[in-house]
Scaffold this active site. Structure first.
Site, PDB file in Angstrom:
ATOM      1  N   MET A 249      41.826  46.891  45.976  1.00  0.00           N
ATOM      2  CA  MET A 249      41.414  45.909  46.977  1.00  0.00           C
ATOM      3  C   MET A 249      41.509  46.490  48.374  1.00  0.00           C
ATOM      4  O   MET A 249      40.653  46.230  49.224  1.00  0.00           O
ATOM      5  CB  MET A 249      42.289  44.662  46.860  1.00  0.00           C
ATOM      6  CG  MET A 249      41.879  43.516  47.789  1.00  0.00           C
ATOM      7  SD  MET A 249      40.285  42.774  47.404  1.00  0.00           S
ATOM      8  CE  MET A 249      39.288  43.392  48.761  1.00  0.00           C
TER       9      MET A 249
ATOM     10  N   ASP B 298      34.417  43.595  43.785  1.00  0.00           N
ATOM     11  CA  ASP B 298      33.556  43.403  42.613  1.00  0.00           C
ATOM     12  C   ASP B 298      32.477  44.475  42.533  1.00  0.00           C
ATOM     13  O   ASP B 298      32.148  44.962  41.446  1.00  0.00           O
ATOM     14  CB  ASP B 298      32.906  42.012  42.664  1.00  0.00           C
ATOM     15  CG  ASP B 298      33.924  40.897  42.633  1.00  0.00           C
ATOM     16  OD1 ASP B 298      34.937  41.044  41.918  1.00  0.00           O
ATOM     17  OD2 ASP B 298      33.722  39.889  43.329  1.00  0.00           O
TER      18      ASP B 298
ATOM     19  N   HIS C 167      33.732  35.017  43.792  1.00  0.00           N
ATOM     20  CA  HIS C 167      34.702  36.111  43.631  1.00  0.00           C
ATOM     21  C   HIS C 167      35.760  35.743  42.605  1.00  0.00           C
ATOM     22  O   HIS C 167      36.924  36.113  42.723  1.00  0.00           O
ATOM     23  CB  HIS C 167      35.351  36.416  44.992  1.00  0.00           C
ATOM     24  CG  HIS C 167      36.207  37.649  45.002  1.00  0.00           C
ATOM     25  ND1 HIS C 167      35.773  38.874  44.559  1.00  0.00           N
ATOM     26  CD2 HIS C 167      37.488  37.837  45.422  1.00  0.00           C
ATOM     27  CE1 HIS C 167      36.748  39.761  44.698  1.00  0.00           C
ATOM     28  NE2 HIS C 167      37.798  39.152  45.219  1.00  0.00           N
TER      29      HIS C 167
END
Length: 340
Positions: free
Chosen positions: A253, A175, A202
């Protein structure tokens, strides 16, 4: 608030040139054969902070390990496969990174995904408690937005008498990475020099970017700020749509997971002023678990830096997120109770 604390260097290329007096850390990746695990392992192999890379998954790990072992960097790579080899993969680890879990598949409900991945994390928590109780635990596995991963490590490690809340992290760095990139894009800035703290959870509206605390300082008209916040909150869906059903956010990620791991290793090696946001056991709000900026040190969390001064817009976002986070926490508590 955060200008007084140095932002950790996050460029992977820059970090690959970092030197350290204690660069022999043993790092385990649990779920190393998956869409996140493979690129994450590649980034970790490229770092001189890692002396040994221990890769575990239920399948294909020997091949991933063999492939990575041909790269001309110093980290020694070993591959472990299947439940019988999990203990060996974890023995002596300083840091454990957990992207393990299954992606949501057609016909699978969110509850199905929740139950499957939470059970996987529970198994890994037990193994970590027995084999590397003092390791830093960095949990990427979904659902990070619920407290189940962090909660399971708390419950299982307490059972073994080894729980330390300063060493268990739900990794929400993606994020922050997205917020930095999107703000830099809108303002024409170098994204490597932008830092936007992101607090809360999240998922969806629990993701709260603190644009008012960004460095360098930036301002947006109300409508643009609202649209930017919504984009950060829904960025995962943006990737899923762009991949047309062929996957989700795996590469970004992996980068975010590597960034957080490098920050942990830097702090363990004595670097000062290392700050990252993460989802942890917290007393900063009425939620038992909450993501905030954390000052990291040799023993994990050195200080929780809290929410800082919020704008009126951000105060409203926090208020709206609290209810959803409480619901997630309750769901996690019910799951834990049923699994006992």
């Amino acid at each position: 608030m955060f200008s007084r604390i140095a932002r950790p260097t996050i460029c992977i290329a820059t970090r690959s040139l970092t030197t350290s007096s204690q660069n022999n850390a043993k790092v385990a990746v649990l779920g190393a054969s998956g869409g996140i695990g493979q690129p994450l392992s590649l980034l970790l192999k490229n770092s001189p902070l890692v002396g040994e890379l221990s890769l575990f998954d239920i399948a294909h790990t020997p091949g991933v390990a063999a492939d990575l072992s041909h790269i001309e960097t110093r980290a020694r790579v070993t591959g472990y496969m299947g439940p019988d080899q999990l203990n060996d993969a974890l023995k002596g680890c300083d840091v454990v990174v957990i992207p393990a879990g299954v992606p949501r598949k057609p016909g699978m409900t969110r509850d199905d995904l929740f139950n499957t991945n939470a059970t996987i994390v529970a198994t890994l928590a037990d193994a970590c408690a027995r084999n590397c109780p003092e390791a830093m635990i960095c949990i990427i596995a979904n659902p990070v937005s619920t407290p189940v991963p962090v909660m399971w490590f708390e419950i299982v490690m307490k059972k073994y008498g080894v729980y330390n809340p300063n060493r268990v992290f739900g990794v929400t760095t993606l994020d922050i990475v997205r917020a930095n990139a999107f703000v830099a894009e809108l303002k024409g800035l170098d994204p490597a020099r932008v830092n936007v703290p992101v607090i809360g959870g999240h998922a969806g509206k629990t993701i709260i970017p603190l644009i008012s605390q960004a460095t360098p300082k930036v301002e947006f008209p109300a409508d643009q700020l609202s649209a930017l916040t919504a984009r950060i909150q829904d960025a995962g869906t943006e990737v899923v749509k762009a991949k047309a059903g062929a996957g989700s956010a795996t590469l970004s990620m992996a980068y975010a997971g590597a960034r957080f791991t490098f920050s942990i290793l830097d702090a363990m090696n004595g670097k000062e002023g290392v700050v990252e946001c993460a989802y942890v056991r917290s007393e900063e709000t009425e939620c038992k678990y909450f993501s905030t900026p954390l000052l990291l040190g040799k023993q994990g969390i050195e200080k929780n830096l809290g929410l800082g001064k919020l704008s009126a817009f951000e105060e409203k976002l926090v208020a709206e997120a609290i209810g959803e986070l409480k619901g997630s926490i309750k769901k996690g508590e019910d799951f834990v109770a049923n699994m006992k």
